[in-house]
Design a protein around this motif. Structure first.
Motif, PDB file in Angstrom:
ATOM      1  N   ILE A 301       0.740  -1.216  -0.007  1.00 57.29           N
ATOM      2  CA  ILE A 301       0.181   0.072  -0.005  1.00 57.29           C
ATOM      3  C   ILE A 301       0.860   1.283  -0.085  1.00 57.29           C
ATOM      4  CG2 ILE A 301      -1.486   1.360   1.568  1.00 57.29           C
ATOM      5  CD1 ILE A 301      -2.958  -1.187   1.870  1.00 57.29           C
TER       6      ILE A 301
ATOM      7  N   LEU B  17     -14.107   1.801  -4.289  1.00 57.35           N
ATOM      8  CA  LEU B  17     -12.801   1.935  -5.255  1.00 57.35           C
ATOM      9  C   LEU B  17     -13.002   3.055  -6.198  1.00 57.35           C
ATOM     10  CD1 LEU B  17     -12.734  -1.698  -6.470  1.00 57.35           C
ATOM     11  CD2 LEU B  17     -10.936  -0.661  -4.735  1.00 57.35           C
ATOM     12  N   VAL B  48      -1.653   2.981  -5.302  1.00 60.14           N
ATOM     13  CA  VAL B  48      -3.136   3.435  -4.523  1.00 60.14           C
ATOM     14  C   VAL B  48      -3.131   4.681  -3.734  1.00 60.14           C
ATOM     15  CG1 VAL B  48      -2.845   1.701  -2.726  1.00 60.14           C
ATOM     16  CG2 VAL B  48      -5.002   2.391  -3.547  1.00 60.14           C
ATOM     17  N   TRP B  67     -10.482   3.967  -1.985  1.00 58.80           N
ATOM     18  CA  TRP B  67      -9.198   3.464  -2.730  1.00 58.80           C
ATOM     19  C   TRP B  67      -9.361   3.813  -3.904  1.00 58.80           C
ATOM     20  CZ3 TRP B  67      -6.488  -1.443  -0.649  1.00 58.80           C
ATOM     21  CH2 TRP B  67      -6.680  -1.773   0.693  1.00 58.80           C
ATOM     22  N   THR B  69      -7.346   4.253  -7.306  1.00 60.33           N
ATOM     23  CA  THR B  69      -6.232   3.332  -7.746  1.00 60.33           C
ATOM     24  C   THR B  69      -5.387   3.843  -9.016  1.00 60.33           C
ATOM     25  OG1 THR B  69      -7.805   2.198  -9.340  1.00 60.33           O
ATOM     26  CG2 THR B  69      -7.700   1.375  -6.984  1.00 60.33           C
ATOM     27  N   THR B  79      -3.420  -3.389  -8.861  1.00 61.62           N
ATOM     28  CA  THR B  79      -4.415  -3.035  -8.423  1.00 61.62           C
ATOM     29  C   THR B  79      -5.691  -3.990  -8.144  1.00 61.62           C
ATOM     30  OG1 THR B  79      -5.207  -2.379 -10.527  1.00 61.62           O
ATOM     31  CG2 THR B  79      -4.233  -0.723  -9.404  1.00 61.62           C
ATOM     32  N   SER B  81      -5.420  -6.677  -6.802  1.00 61.89           N
ATOM     33  CA  SER B  81      -5.512  -6.989  -5.574  1.00 61.89           C
ATOM     34  C   SER B  81      -6.288  -6.468  -4.323  1.00 61.89           C
ATOM     35  CB  SER B  81      -4.223  -7.351  -5.132  1.00 61.89           C
ATOM     36  OG  SER B  81      -3.405  -6.155  -4.820  1.00 61.89           O
ATOM     37  N   TYR B  82      -6.554  -5.135  -4.877  1.00 64.05           N
ATOM     38  CA  TYR B  82      -7.322  -4.159  -4.054  1.00 64.05           C
ATOM     39  C   TYR B  82      -8.828  -4.218  -3.924  1.00 64.05           C
ATOM     40  CZ  TYR B  82      -2.577  -2.174  -3.704  1.00 64.05           C
ATOM     41  OH  TYR B  82      -1.393  -1.900  -3.623  1.00 64.05           O
TER      42      TYR B  82
END
Lengths: 413, 210
Positions: A301, B17, B48, B67, B69, B79, B81-82
């Motif tokens: 992150i 997102l 991010v 979030w 991205t 991204t 994985s977010y």
């Protein structure tokens, strides 16, 4: 008003104010001593006793002000001395770098004395040279090769602007489309690189230089192409080196294993780097590490931005350059050590935050980072875990990964 | 905002997102939503970035964890994985670039596959201020939304309903805070909406809506 006052005074040369002024060789800037002026003619005159008292008070004030100003003058002198000392030390450092270190680079670059001087920060005037030498030119790129790559890039830009949209659609093979998109993206990102410096934007002095280096790189390494983050690295190099040398440093820098892993967005390998980082994170800051784990805050992150731009986007530029200095000296491990230094510096506040606030904080660091504390904090980070160094930990994790990959197909059978 | 926001107490936490191609103005839109200010000198997002805000939805405080991205195709693997656990997504394209509009299908597939089939999408046609260079009409985008949307059939007090309501509010706040020009730009009527994709034309506005 002022005029009246002055002419009025001229008629009464022995006004108390002037008397006092004559007695004082020092005149404070901050007071006009109005208190000593005669009262306006339409009011009764000041009694002598009161005038005396006022004079006395005024003189006391003057003495106080004099003291204060003397003190301030001393402080300014001291500051000036310190600045001179700093400039001297930079001047001396420039001499040392130019006369002693640079001519004997191979033999001196690893000496203890040079390493210590290096940690203090490389003087801006020799910074580019030192970076170039430290990064090296393993790829043997020449200025001619840069010119060739640039010419090829320019060719592409031209053909793109002359050939209409129809052709674009017809040969919309995925890879071409992707490459075309990256040419467009370079243009877009250049104006979004250090926007507050106003030198890389359209019409700015380094706009074309940045465009050229990034374009030339996509022709030099079409397999890597343009990846966001590169524009920041190229920009920092441009600020310190001539164009062709900046290109050489840029290409060689990106060719280092850590940078290659990230700019190719090799997700598996990136995760290995993050895992290695976490080993040292736990070792150095166990409390914060546990707090991050509890909040599901994974290193990607904050690390992705820091590693991709080598901190040039997230730290103030002068600090980022100092990080680059030591990164050139110590290699990739310093990037991760810097990250831990940041976490250590803000450990107390971070421990009190929840996921979203940590994430927000780390992806947008405070602008007024104290530079000395920052480097002290980095210096306090130990890059050794159970007698193993960064490279060993990373290699061990990579080996584990490869074995897992090898192992997984057989598990399926 | 209310005291609830100050002391960070909330009833629901929703992950949101912001996705879409590079340069469509995702970060600008987020900045506008959080700070209510136009961001002039924006960097491009690497990886991010984050924002958070507490909003009031029908008397309940909902904390939005946003979030934002990176848009470049190359970062997709990162991204992706977010997406896990996201309740909604602001899917952004640039009305002056058909290419960014054409990419919507891919983004939508990713969102449904990686977050949830029922993820609520707010489709944002950004850069309304460049209307003269418009390549994608609002009608076209709203048709896309209707064709790709899913019907909301949850019961009124179900979680999905709350998510949906929340997104509706977010969309409304986004519209309100971005521009007075587009506050009436809903095609799908606000309360009667049954599709889970909303369409908006947005514009990050300089100062007081120039």
């Amino acid at each position: 008003m002022e005029y009246e006052e002055k002419t009025g005074r001229a008629h009464r040369p022995l006004s108390p104010k002037q008397n006092v002024r004559k007695n004082l060789d020092f005149e404070p800037l901050s007071t006009t001593a109005l208190i000593l002026e005669d009262r306006p003619a339409n009011l009764p005159a000041k009694p002598a006793e009161e005038a005396q008292k006022h004079r006395q008070q005024y003189e006391e004030m003057v003495v106080q002000a004099k003291k204060r100003e003397l003190k301030e003058a001393q402080k300014r002198k001291k500051q000036l001395e310190e600045r001179c000392k700093l400039e001297d030390s930079i001047g001396n450092a420039v001499l040392t770098w130019n006369n002693e270190i640079l001519p004997n680079w191979e033999t001196m670059c690893c000496s203890r004395k040079v390493r210590e001087l290096w940690w203090q920060g490389i003087p801006p005037s020799v910074r580019g040279k030192v970076w170039s030498l430290a990064i090296g030119n393993e790829l043997n790129i020449t200025h001619e090769l840069y010119d060739i790559c640039l010419a090829r890039a320019k060719e592409k830009w031209r053909s793109r602007s002359t050939v209409g949209a129809e052709v674009e659609c017809e040969d919309a093979g995925f890879s071409t489309a992707d490459r075309e998109a990256s040419l467009e993206l370079i243009k877009l990102d250049i104006s979004r690189t250090f926007p507050n410096l106003c030198i890389f934007q359209q019409g700015g002095p380094y706009h074309d230089t940045l465009h050229s280096i990034l374009g030339a790189y996509t022709c030099y390494r079409p397999d890597v192409g343009y990846v966001q983050g590169m524009s920041f690295i190229a920009a920092v190099l441009i600020l310190n080196l001539d164009t062709a040398d900046a290109f050489i440093a840029f290409s060689n820098l990106l060719n280092k294993p850590c940078q290659m892993a990230f700019f190719r967005v090799d997700h598996g390998l990136m995760l290995t780097y993050f895992a290695a980082f976490e080993v040292f994170f736990e070792e150095n800051l166990p409390k914060l590490f546990a707090h991050f784990k509890k909040n599901n805050l994974t290193p990607d992150i904050y690390l992705i931005d820091w590693i991709f731009t080598l901190y040039s986007k997230s730290l103030p530029l002068d600090l980022a350059c100092r990080v680059w200095d030591v990164f050139c000296r110590d290699g990739e491990e310093f990037l991760f050590r810097t990250a831990l230094g940041i976490l250590k510096l803000f450990e107390d506040i971070l421990t009190k935050m929840d996921f979203i606030h940590i994430a927000q904080f780390l992806t947008k660091l405070p602008e007024d980072l104290p530079s000395e504390e920052f480097f002290t904090s980095i210096a306090a980070i130990q890059m050794q875990s159970r007698n193993k160094k960064w490279a060993q930990i990373l290699a061990a994790l990579q080996k584990d990964n490869r074995e897992m990959e090898k192992g997984s197909p057989s598990l399926k059978h | 905002m209310s005291q609830a926001a100050m002391s960070e107490t909330y009833d629901f936490l929703f992950k949101f997102l912001v996705i879409g191609n590079a340069g469509t103005g995702k970060s600008c839109l987020l900045h506008q939503f959080i700070e209510k200010k136009f961001k002039d000198d924006s960097n491009h997002t690497i990886g991010v970035e984050f924002g958070s805000k507490i909003i009031n939805v029908g008397g309940k405080y909902v904390k939005l964890q946003i979030w934002d991205t990176a848009g470049q195709e190359r970062f997709r693997s990162v991204t992706r994985s977010y997406y896990r656990g996201a309740a909604g997504a602001l899917l952004v394209y640039d009305i002056t670039s058909r290419e960014t509009y054409n990419a919507l299908t891919n983004w939508l597939t990713d969102a449904r596959m990686l977050a949830s089939q029922n993820i609520v999408i707010i489709l944002c046609g950004n850069k309304k201020d460049l209307d003269a260079d418009r390549e994608v009409t609002f009608l076209e985008a709203s048709r896309f939304a209707q064709e790709n949307g899913k019907r909301i059939r949850s019961r009124k007090n179900g979680l999905r309903y709350s998510v949906w309501r929340c997104c509706l509010e977010t969309a409304e706040i986004t519209t309100k805070s971005t521009s007075t020009k587009c506050s009436g730009m809903w095609v799908l009527k606000k309360q009667n909406t049954t599709s889970n994709i909303f369409t908006l034309d947005t514009e990050a506005v300089r100062a007081n809506g120039v």
